[in-house]
Design a protein around this motif. Structure first.
Motif, PDB file in Angstrom:
ATOM      1  N   UNK A 241       0.851  -1.188   0.000  1.00 19.92           N
ATOM      2  CA  UNK A 241       0.000   0.000   0.000  1.00 19.92           C
ATOM      3  C   UNK A 241       0.889   1.241   0.000  1.00 19.92           C
ATOM      4  N   UNK A 242       0.658   2.187  -0.898  1.00 22.51           N
ATOM      5  CA  UNK A 242       1.473   3.411  -0.916  1.00 22.51           C
ATOM      6  C   UNK A 242       1.393   4.145   0.409  1.00 22.51           C
ATOM      7  N   UNK A 243       2.487   4.783   0.782  1.00 22.07           N
ATOM      8  CA  UNK A 243       2.558   5.473   2.071  1.00 22.07           C
ATOM      9  C   UNK A 243       2.248   6.964   1.960  1.00 22.07           C
ATOM     10  N   UNK A 244       2.654   7.586   0.872  1.00 22.47           N
ATOM     11  CA  UNK A 244       2.551   9.053   0.766  1.00 22.47           C
ATOM     12  C   UNK A 244       1.180   9.475   0.246  1.00 22.47           C
ATOM     13  N   UNK A 245       0.163   9.251   1.062  1.00 16.52           N
ATOM     14  CA  UNK A 245      -1.213   9.582   0.691  1.00 16.52           C
ATOM     15  C   UNK A 245      -1.679  10.763   1.533  1.00 16.52           C
ATOM     16  N   UNK A 246      -2.315  11.720   0.888  1.00 19.16           N
ATOM     17  CA  UNK A 246      -2.825  12.893   1.590  1.00 19.16           C
ATOM     18  C   UNK A 246      -3.799  12.473   2.685  1.00 19.16           C
ATOM     19  N   UNK A 247      -3.694  13.097   3.848  1.00 24.17           N
ATOM     20  CA  UNK A 247      -4.540  12.692   4.970  1.00 24.17           C
ATOM     21  C   UNK A 247      -5.978  13.179   4.860  1.00 24.17           C
TER      22      UNK A 247
END
Length: 244
Positions: free
Chosen positions: A48-54
């Motif tokens: 799962x990608x980590x750099x996702x906007x919160x």
């Protein structure tokens, strides 16, 4: 007046450009990000990608090569309402797979994977969950307590798995409208008898009436008559002694 208007327009443009840059900076590589949606499909992702906007509300990770959902991988994404994880190669869910503040998550798609086992606590942090899709997996057992505290659940899909028996949790879900258990090698034992009793009789453990019946689909191997659909079952079909 004209200069003031132009200055305001300039500031608006600066804000828009800055927002766009921020949005892009939180968009995982090769994914499409728009309207608080992150869509990463057909990318052969193994994690799962980590750099996702919160502030994302929907994340779509279908058609990748995910094999597991580790603890807290969605931690801090408190605005997510919908998660698509179907059509991967997921075999395991950690007990804390959905821990970390997914307080607004209402729908999770986990169908068409290779899941065999679900830890009891995996879904417990999802207190507002309404729909969960687990069809077309290899699940052999649903342990007691897996769904019991998810009181807003209205739809559970577990068809086409390898379940031979089921827990009695479902009868405690007062908002449940649809329960799909067909295409499982279920036995007509006491667990199925409990479903048959609660969802085909004119009673309810909540208020002694059932205005909107839960739609349950399943078949099980009866004691004397082979495989029968839920609506065809009679008391004598069950291998169950309620007094034992």
């Amino acid at each position: 007046m004209g200069q003031t208007y132009l200055f305001i327009l300039f500031l608006v443009c600066i804000c828009c450009v800055t927002t766009l840059r921020i949005t892009r900076s939180f968009c995982p590589k090769d994914c499409n990000c728009f309207d608080r949606t992150v869509r990463c499909i057909h990318l052969n992702l193994e994690s799962v990608p980590r750099n996702i906007s919160n502030d994302v509300q929907l994340i779509d990770l279908r058609y990748n090569q995910l094999e597991d959902i580790p603890p807290g991988v969605f931690s801090g994404l408190s605005h997510i309402t919908t998660i698509y994880l179907n059509d991967n190669s997921i075999r395991t869910l950690s007990e804390d797979a959905f821990a970390g503040g997914l307080i607004n998550t209402k729908v999770i798609y986990l169908g068409s994977n290779k899941i065999e086992y679900i830890p009891v606590g995996s879904f417990q942090p999802l207190t507002n969950l309404k729909e969960i899709y687990l069809e077309n997996n290899r699940i052999k057992e649903i342990r007691k307590g897996t769904f019991r505290n998810l009181l807003l659940l209205s739809h559970i899909s577990l068809y086409n798995n390898k379940l031979s028996n089921i827990p009695d949790d479902f009868s405690y879900l007062s908002n449940l409208q649809s329960l799909q258990l067909d295409s499982n090698p279920l036995r007509c034992d006491c667990s199925v008898h409990s479903l048959w009793w609660y969802y085909t009789q004119e009673i309810s453990i909540f208020n002694n009436t059932r205005q909107n019946r839960t739609q349950v689909t399943l078949s099980c191997k009866s004691l004397h008559s082979g495989v029968k659909e839920l609506t065809e079952l009679r008391v004598e079909d069950f291998n169950c002694d309620p007094t034992s």
